[in-house]
Every structure is written in C-alpha cells, then in structure tokens.
Scaffold this motif. Structure first.
Motif, mmCIF file in Angstrom:
data_model
loop_
_atom_site.group_PDB
_atom_site.id
_atom_site.type_symbol
_atom_site.label_atom_id
_atom_site.label_comp_id
_atom_site.label_asym_id
_atom_site.label_seq_id
_atom_site.Cartn_x
_atom_site.Cartn_y
_atom_site.Cartn_z
ATOM 1 N N TYR A 102 0.014 -6.303 -6.198
ATOM 2 C CA TYR A 102 -0.623 -5.014 -6.452
ATOM 3 C C TYR A 102 -1.845 -5.269 -7.333
ATOM 4 O O TYR A 102 -1.766 -5.191 -8.574
ATOM 5 C CB TYR A 102 0.354 -4.056 -7.134
ATOM 6 C CG TYR A 102 1.734 -4.071 -6.517
ATOM 7 C CD1 TYR A 102 1.958 -3.543 -5.254
ATOM 8 C CD2 TYR A 102 2.809 -4.637 -7.201
ATOM 9 C CE1 TYR A 102 3.218 -3.561 -4.684
ATOM 10 C CE2 TYR A 102 4.073 -4.661 -6.646
ATOM 11 C CZ TYR A 102 4.272 -4.129 -5.381
ATOM 12 O OH TYR A 102 5.520 -4.157 -4.820
ATOM 13 N N ASP A 160 -4.829 -3.732 -7.892
ATOM 14 C CA ASP A 160 -5.412 -2.678 -8.722
ATOM 15 C C ASP A 160 -4.582 -2.435 -9.979
ATOM 16 O O ASP A 160 -5.106 -2.317 -11.085
ATOM 17 C CB ASP A 160 -5.547 -1.379 -7.924
ATOM 18 C CG ASP A 160 -6.567 -1.512 -6.804
ATOM 19 O OD1 ASP A 160 -7.496 -2.326 -6.962
ATOM 20 O OD2 ASP A 160 -6.431 -0.821 -5.781
ATOM 21 N N SER A 174 -11.486 5.303 -3.528
ATOM 22 C CA SER A 174 -10.694 5.753 -2.379
ATOM 23 C C SER A 174 -11.422 6.814 -1.571
ATOM 24 O O SER A 174 -10.796 7.511 -0.766
ATOM 25 C CB SER A 174 -9.353 6.295 -2.869
ATOM 26 O OG SER A 174 -8.662 5.321 -3.616
ATOM 27 N N PRO A 232 -3.801 7.826 -1.380
ATOM 28 C CA PRO A 232 -3.276 6.562 -1.928
ATOM 29 C C PRO A 232 -2.709 6.745 -3.331
ATOM 30 O O PRO A 232 -3.098 7.640 -4.075
ATOM 31 C CB PRO A 232 -4.508 5.650 -1.942
ATOM 32 C CG PRO A 232 -5.662 6.587 -2.075
ATOM 33 C CD PRO A 232 -5.275 7.840 -1.334
ATOM 34 N N ARG A 281 0.127 11.029 -9.271
ATOM 35 C CA ARG A 281 0.335 10.213 -8.065
ATOM 36 C C ARG A 281 1.745 9.623 -8.001
ATOM 37 O O ARG A 281 2.054 8.907 -7.047
ATOM 38 C CB ARG A 281 -0.675 9.064 -8.042
ATOM 39 C CG ARG A 281 -2.115 9.493 -8.224
ATOM 40 C CD ARG A 281 -2.827 9.723 -6.930
ATOM 41 N NE ARG A 281 -4.155 10.304 -7.135
ATOM 42 C CZ ARG A 281 -5.125 10.301 -6.232
ATOM 43 N NH1 ARG A 281 -4.932 9.758 -5.056
ATOM 44 N NH2 ARG A 281 -6.283 10.875 -6.494
ATOM 45 N N PHE A 310 0.855 -1.182 0.000
ATOM 46 C CA PHE A 310 0.000 0.000 0.000
ATOM 47 C C PHE A 310 0.890 1.230 0.000
ATOM 48 O O PHE A 310 1.556 1.517 0.999
ATOM 49 C CB PHE A 310 -0.944 0.003 1.203
ATOM 50 C CG PHE A 310 -1.913 -1.151 1.203
ATOM 51 C CD1 PHE A 310 -2.996 -1.181 0.342
ATOM 52 C CD2 PHE A 310 -1.711 -2.225 2.063
ATOM 53 C CE1 PHE A 310 -3.864 -2.248 0.339
ATOM 54 C CE2 PHE A 310 -2.593 -3.298 2.063
ATOM 55 C CZ PHE A 310 -3.667 -3.309 1.198
ATOM 56 N N ASP A 330 0.242 11.703 3.337
ATOM 57 C CA ASP A 330 0.356 10.320 3.801
ATOM 58 C C ASP A 330 -1.018 9.663 3.931
ATOM 59 O O ASP A 330 -1.117 8.512 4.361
ATOM 60 C CB ASP A 330 1.099 10.251 5.132
ATOM 61 C CG ASP A 330 0.362 10.987 6.241
ATOM 62 O OD1 ASP A 330 -0.528 11.802 5.921
ATOM 63 O OD2 ASP A 330 0.670 10.744 7.419
ATOM 64 N N LYS A 331 -2.065 10.378 3.503
ATOM 65 C CA LYS A 331 -3.422 9.807 3.463
ATOM 66 C C LYS A 331 -3.937 9.669 2.025
ATOM 67 O O LYS A 331 -5.054 9.201 1.823
ATOM 68 C CB LYS A 331 -4.391 10.702 4.251
ATOM 69 C CG LYS A 331 -3.997 10.933 5.706
ATOM 70 C CD LYS A 331 -4.013 9.625 6.501
ATOM 71 C CE LYS A 331 -3.691 9.886 7.972
ATOM 72 N NZ LYS A 331 -3.619 8.615 8.750
ATOM 73 N N LYS A 349 -10.191 6.765 -7.893
ATOM 74 C CA LYS A 349 -10.371 7.958 -7.063
ATOM 75 C C LYS A 349 -11.672 7.857 -6.266
ATOM 76 O O LYS A 349 -11.694 8.133 -5.056
ATOM 77 C CB LYS A 349 -10.372 9.191 -7.968
ATOM 78 C CG LYS A 349 -10.531 10.524 -7.236
ATOM 79 C CD LYS A 349 -10.470 11.661 -8.234
ATOM 80 C CE LYS A 349 -10.682 12.997 -7.511
ATOM 81 N NZ LYS A 349 -9.577 13.323 -6.604
ATOM 82 N N TYR A 387 1.428 5.390 -0.462
ATOM 83 C CA TYR A 387 0.774 6.685 -0.325
ATOM 84 C C TYR A 387 1.625 7.737 -1.007
ATOM 85 O O TYR A 387 2.817 7.524 -1.293
ATOM 86 C CB TYR A 387 0.530 7.018 1.146
ATOM 87 C CG TYR A 387 -0.505 6.120 1.776
ATOM 88 C CD1 TYR A 387 -1.863 6.392 1.664
ATOM 89 C CD2 TYR A 387 -0.111 4.970 2.453
ATOM 90 C CE1 TYR A 387 -2.815 5.553 2.222
ATOM 91 C CE2 TYR A 387 -1.058 4.123 3.017
ATOM 92 C CZ TYR A 387 -2.402 4.419 2.893
ATOM 93 O OH TYR A 387 -3.343 3.578 3.436
ATOM 94 N N PHE A 401 -2.271 4.998 -7.032
ATOM 95 C CA PHE A 401 -2.826 3.958 -7.904
ATOM 96 C C PHE A 401 -2.508 4.270 -9.346
ATOM 97 O O PHE A 401 -1.992 5.330 -9.667
ATOM 98 C CB PHE A 401 -4.338 3.805 -7.722
ATOM 99 C CG PHE A 401 -5.103 5.091 -7.628
ATOM 100 C CD1 PHE A 401 -5.410 5.813 -8.765
ATOM 101 C CD2 PHE A 401 -5.508 5.583 -6.396
ATOM 102 C CE1 PHE A 401 -6.124 6.991 -8.685
ATOM 103 C CE2 PHE A 401 -6.224 6.764 -6.311
ATOM 104 C CZ PHE A 401 -6.531 7.476 -7.446
#
Length: 766
Positions: free
Chosen positions: A619, A621, A674, A764, A532, A362, A761-762, A671, A364, A766
C-alpha cells in the motif's frame, strides 16, 4: 536613655498634609536597638533602628536608615485650619550612649494627580505611599507603575484611608489589593470600592528577590541564621494614574462580539437559501428528465443489508431520484424496521471475509461500507452522547473551582494569584478580567451554528433515506453525523472552559483551557479517517479513553516535566511506540493484532518485505503518509527529550495540530490525485481556514502573560489593549481561533460534496 520631642504642625484647607520622619543611627548593635515611637491624634507608629527584615531560610537584613510617612490628617470644612501635634519618643536600653539623627519634613507632593507621572525612590527601610482622590467624572482608574530596573523586587498596594498604613514587607499584605513587581505593574481601581472616594497607593521594596523570580539563596550561605546583611536596595519608580474605560466601551465591546459572530449566521442563511433554490430547480429538471430517460445504475440489495455493494445489472427497484443532498419530498416509502446487531449472522467466517476485503491492494469505498447504515450511525452517535456527558461532569467542578479562585482574589486582594494582562483587564461585577471571558463567546455561538448546519444536513439526509433516494443510498460518502455533532459540542465547550480558565488563569487550572483543544484535534482526525473508512473507525469509548490518557500526560508534564529527565524519556518512548502502533493499525486497516506477539510479527514482516526480497510496499500511498507522519512524531519526541519545553500543554497540542494538518494535506492531495474536484464552498472554506489560522497564530504567539514564571515576571509581558480599547492580543486570538475552527469544521463537512453523484465502487480509499 529616653528622649521626648513635641512637634507642632499647622495645616490649611484644602490641602492634605503628610509628614515624613527620617531617622539614622550609627549603631549596629542588634542587642540594643534604638526605639522610635510616634504618637498622633489618630494612631501610633513605632519602629527600631537597626530595622531588621527576615528573608528566606531565616536570613536577616538590617538597615541603619529608616524613613516613614506618618498617617496624614485632612482638615474638614467644619473645623477649618488647625494645628497638628506630633509626639516623638526615642528610647534605648543600651548601657552606653547611642548617637542618632532625626529629621521631620513636610511632603510637598503627597497627592497624586490624574494623567501626571510622578517619580520617586524607595527602599525596604524607606517605603513610600501617596494619596489619590477620584475626580468627579471618573469612576475607575488604572494605576500604572514602571521601573527601569528589574530588581529589587517590590510590592504595589492600594489601601483604604485607614491608619496605620501597612507599608512594611511583613504587613503590606494585610490590607487592600496588592501586586508584586519587577519592571511594571498595573492595578485597576473602582470608585465604588472606596466609600471615601480616595485611597493610598503604597510602595514597598522587598528585602529579597525570591518572590519576583530572583536567585534562591544557597544552603551554604544559610548555616548561620544570625548572619545579617546591610544592603542598599533602592529602586526608582514612576507612577501614573489614568482613567479607565467608560461604561459605553463595555456596551460597544459586547455589541461587537455578538454582531461579529451573528454575521456568520446571516451568511449561513444566505448559503442555505441559495442551496434550496438550486435544489428546487434541479428537482424539476430531474422530474422532466425521468419521463424520457431511464434511471441510473442503482443498488438492488435487499433493504437493510449492506448498501455499499453495487449491482450494475439491476434497475432502481422503485427508488426515488432527486438532486443529491436536497431531500425534496417526492413521496414517502418509509421503512420502519430498525435492525439490531443481533439480527445478523455473527459466525467466525466474517473475520476471514474482512481479511480478504481489507487486504486488497486497491480498496474502494464499497469495500469499507458494508455494515448496516443504522448500526454504524448508532455507533457514531455514541460520540455525541458521550461528549455531552463528559462536558457536564467536567464543566461543573471547573465552574465551582474558578468561582472559588475569583472569590479568594476579591477577599484577600492578592492579585498574584491570577495571571491577567493587567494593562488590559477590565472588571465587571466580581470578575477581574471580563474582556478575556467575553471574547470566548465566538466559540459558543459558532459551535451552536455548526450544530444547526449539521442538523439541517442530517434532516435532509433522513428525508432522502425515507424516500429511498438512489443518490443517498448508493452514491457518495456514507453520511454519519455523530462525529460532527460531537465536534460542535466540543467547540462550544472549548469556549465555556476557556472562559472559566480566564476567570483566574494560573498554574493550577491550565488544563481547563487545553483539554477540549486536544479533543477537537482528535475528533477532526477521526472524522477525516471515518470519511473513507466508515466501517473500521475507532469506537467512542476507546477514542475518549485515549483523550483521557493525553490529558493525564499533559497534567503530569506540567508538574514533572520541568526538571525531571526521566519523565521526558518515558514520555518520548510512549510517543514513539504509540505512533508505531497506530501506524500499523492504519496500514493494515485494523487487521494487525496488537498483543504480546506484535513484535515477533513486526520483525517477520520487516525481514520478509525489506531484507529478504526488498519488495515494494503493498500500500504505497499509505506507506508514504505513515513514514512522513512517523518522522514528524519522532522529531517531536527528540525535540522534547533534548529541549524539554516548559509549556508542556502547548507542546502536546502542537503534536496534535501537526498530525491533523499532515493528514488533511495528505487527504486533499490524494483527493486531487484521484481526479476528484473541490467545489466552490469547500475551496472557499479551505482558503478562509488557512488565512484565519495564520492571523490567529500571529496573535497567539504575542505572549501577554505566563503562568510558568512568577507573577511579577509575567507582568513584564503585559501590554495595552489593541481593539476598541477593550480587547488585547489574546482576545483577538480567541475571536480568530473560533472562526478558524468553524471554517475547519466546514472543510471536513463539505470536502467530499463533489462525490454525491459518484458510485461507491468508484470512490477510492486512502
């Protein structure tokens, strides 16, 4: 033998008299043809019977019946009615008598009238031409010619009033403007090009159909070059001359084009003003809230270091707090130091740190935004400066070349060089189709507007950085505008190069219209990925090198892709291997080395993860996206290998667009999964993009011409104007595609505005 005839014809004002001579001989002896010489006051016309035409591979065609129109004489007011004397000499060197028939007639309908259709028949040995005079109130006309039959191939020519008239297959191209024709042709003629305010419209039937896309004669049939063919090739034609548009329509079209896109500027100003008002209100609310509450959790890392890491135990450290994205002044504490890459420790241990961070299950945003902001921004600004350099070096020779093309068309009169929609091609100055050029103004205006919007955001972001604004430093998506600037320049250059292509669209310059389309699609995908993954996006040099390879493949595809099976095999292999290599890089976040050992490592991963223990993908996704993406690309490769589409440039562009749409759909779905939101502006832009693209593609597929076919076959697709009597379907595509690209760019620019108040840090990855 030799015969001599004297003909005396009287002509009266104000008509123009034209005489047609018909001859017929039963002799097919090519060694002793019958020679006919017609002498007039202003010229001499001669031909032989049988009349011989030579075609491809020296194939010859002979005709026993010949009919020619003599150059007409027009009585003047000074001389009044007069008699016209014509001498006809008939001769042959044959040692025997040859029977012939001679018929001289006066043409009743020699002068064409405006807005009145006229029907007639022509053949290779019996060409036709007619006279047209401009009415007093008409400055430009369109000559429209139609026929029910595709073949035989014919030529339509517009010639000045000069004797002799060039009305045979071997000389019709010597004078005036001409087009080849199957079922329809259209030529726009302007009064200023003819000092006498009148011209001849000449119709010639070709002895072969090769020039119009007909079948090529097989080599087996050409072994005897003396073999002759006597074919009855007649064609029924209808000609109509209609007035063209007036100058006021040009002015209306220009106003419409500019005002339509200037309205986007007005809308942007309104949105910016509303945003400013909301920022002012939010700023004063924040200031009142600071008096009674503490600052939110902020980063306490030293200035100039990695700003993505969050330390929840620290305070704001004196940084300013304001509404995110507003950049309102609240004091200045500018850090003038600029770090270079040499200021940082580049020990090999950093590679192992990358492996530890980027291979987490995971991820971030704080994990992939650890590099210094200034260095990363410089990296992305290279996209902007490089595309400007590319644009200058690409555009200058393109402009020079299309000017040469247009000059050749104007000097030679050969309208088969350029593939216009002749039923809606409005000339202006030296340009033959000004409407196709004017309709590209939207790309340039909206590209410049997008640059202004990005510049405004960039200035606000810099101002917030100078104030140490906590939302800018530690919250939301890291702001890097280099790719956005490059996209704006690419949109403007698409308009410039599309306009250049439409100066003279043809087989040789198709890539002018598509090169920056590939770059726009590629830059959009890179920007979407960079959002991202700011630390691991492709460098500008490798990205533009990839675009160069794609453009080279597009050129090779058009040259070799029609009939060469090996080209499609090689291209499909390159396509599949490139998809796999890119998928590997995306799946492993750039930590999978591409070298000679890649196949061994890939086989090992497949064996351990899929065969030995059949474990769940690490992974998931990313794996779903890449599986779907590879299926789409492999489907394109198989389709190309099986069907081998003739329009290779559009085929490659379809690959780019499908991949971009797939990635954008994946991004929006992830998006929403999440628990992120779509704010009103990006939601509006998404809806507008979908609607405008759907409308634009409808007009794009309304094919009005095709440089993959012969000019005559392309003209079969020509259609009249549909907008303001000035713009055709393709012009509407230009308008709508410019708006659609602009909205698409706004989607990428505003899609993650909802994250401006979310810690990195919150957020994600992808």
């Amino acid at each position: 033998g030799f015969s001599h005839l004297d003909l005396k014809l009287s002509c009266s004002l104000p008509s123009v008299d034209a005489v047609r001579v018909y001859v017929n001989s039963s002799s097919e002896n090519l060694q002793y043809p019958v020679l006919f010489v017609v002498r007039q006051q202003k010229g001499v016309l001669s031909w032989q019977v049988p009349l011989i035409f030579r075609g491809l591979y020296q194939r010859t065609y002979n005709y026993q019946e010949v009919s020619r129109t003599l150059c007409p004489s027009e009585p003047t007011p000074e001389t009044g009615p007069s008699d016209q004397i014509i001498f006809v000499d008939v001769a042959s060197m044959a040692p025997f008598n040859i029977a012939y028939e001679l018929l001289v007639t006066r043409l009743e309908n020699f002068q064409l009238e405006t807005n009145k259709a006229f029907n007639f028949t022509a053949s290779p040995s019996q060409p036709q031409y007619f006279l047209y005079k401009f009415p007093q109130d008409v400055d430009s006309v369109i000559i429209k010619v139609v026929s029910d039959a595709v073949y035989p191939c014919s030529v339509v020519s517009v010639q000045d009033i000069v004797c002799p008239v060039y009305d045979l297959d071997h000389n019709v191209e010597f004078n005036g403007v001409y087009q080849s024709m199957t079922k329809q042709a259209a030529i726009t003629v302007q009064r200023k090009d003819f000092p006498g305010e009148q011209f001849f419209v000449v119709f010639v039937i070709k002895p072969e159909d090769y020039a119009c896309g007909g079948s090529v004669i097989s080599l087996q049939e050409t072994w005897n070059v003396n073999r002759t063919w006597n074919l009855q090739r007649t064609k029924n034609l209808q000609v109509t001359i209609v007035p063209s548009i007036k100058k006021s329509i040009y002015v209306q079209a220009m106003f419409f084009s500019f005002l339509s896109f200037l309205s986007f500027y007005l809308g942007s100003v309104v949105v910016a003003f509303v945003h400013y008002i909301r920022c002012v209100e939010g700023f004063y609310k924040n200031r009142s809230g600071i008096m009674t509450s503490s600052h939110p959790i902020t980063a306490s890392t030293p200035e100039g270091s990695s700003y993505g890491a969050i330390d929840e135990s620290s305070s704001s450290g004196g940084r300013q707090l304001s509404s995110p994205g507003c950049g309102l002044p609240a004091g200045s504490d500018t850090d003038s130091s600029v770090e270079e890459e040499s200021d940082f420790d580049t020990m090999p241990e950093i590679e192992s740190d990358k492996n530890v961070i980027r291979t987490k299950v995971f991820l971030y945003l704080s994990d992939l935004s650890r590099k210094d902001r200034r260095i990363v921004s410089k990296k992305y600004k290279i996209y902007f400066w490089n595309i400007i350099t590319i644009a200058v070096f690409y555009a200058l020779p393109v402009i020079q070349l299309v000017i040469t093309y247009q000059t050749v068309v104007n000097v030679t009169g050969n309208q088969d060089i350029c593939y216009y929609n002749f039923l809606c091609a409005h000339p202006l100055g030296v340009l033959s189709a000004f409407n196709n050029i004017l309709s590209n103004v939207g790309h340039m205006l909206l590209g410049f507007l997008f640059l202004l919007i990005v510049l405004r955001r960039d200035i606000l972001h810099r101002r917030a950085m100078e104030m140490k604004d906590v939302y800018t430093l530690d919250y939301g998506i890291p702001k890097h505008f280099g790719l956005f600037y490059a996209m704006g320049i690419a949109l403007m250059m698409e308009g410039v190069l599309s306009a250049c292509y439409h100066v003279c669209p043809n087989y040789s310059n198709f890539q002018f219209d598509t090169s920056f389309m590939y770059m726009i699609a590629g830059l959009c995908m890179l920007k979407l990925y960079q959002t991202r993954h700011p630390d691991i996006n492709a460098s500008a040099y490798s990205a533009y090198a990839s675009f160069a390879v794609v453009i080279c493949l597009a050129v090779l595809g058009v040259v070799f892709g029609k009939n060469d099976m090996w080209f499609w095999v090689i291209f499909s292999m390159i396509h599949v291997l490139a998809s796999l290599a890119l998928s590997t890089q995306i799946y492993y976040m750039g930590r999978f080395k591409i070298d000679l050992g890649i196949f061994r490592r890939a086989a090992m991963v497949l064996y351990t993860d899929c065969i030995q223990q059949c474990s769940r993908p690490m992974y998931m996704d990313r794996m779903v996206l890449l599986i779907v993406g590879n299926l789409v690309n492999w489907s394109f490769a198989i389709f190309g290998l099986v069907y081998r589409p003739r329009d290779f440039a559009s085929y490659i562009l379809g690959i780019f667009i499908c991949n971009l749409l797939l990635y954008l759909a994946f991004y929006i779905i992830m998006k929403l999964r999440s628990s992120e939101k779509l704010l009103p502006i990006p939601l509006f832009c998404i809806v507008a993009t979908a609607v405008v693209w759907a409308a634009a593609l409808y007009f794009f597929f309304q094919t009005l011409s095709s440089w993959e076919e012969t000019p005559a076959e392309s003209r079969e697709k020509n259609r009249p104007c549909i907008l303001l009597g000035f713009f055709d379907d393709h012009d509407v595509w230009h308008f709508l595609s410019a708006a659609a690209l602009f909205f698409s760019f706004l989607v990428l620019l505003t899609l993650d505005d909802d994250l401006d108040t979310v810690r990195r840090d919150k957020i994600p990855v992808f």
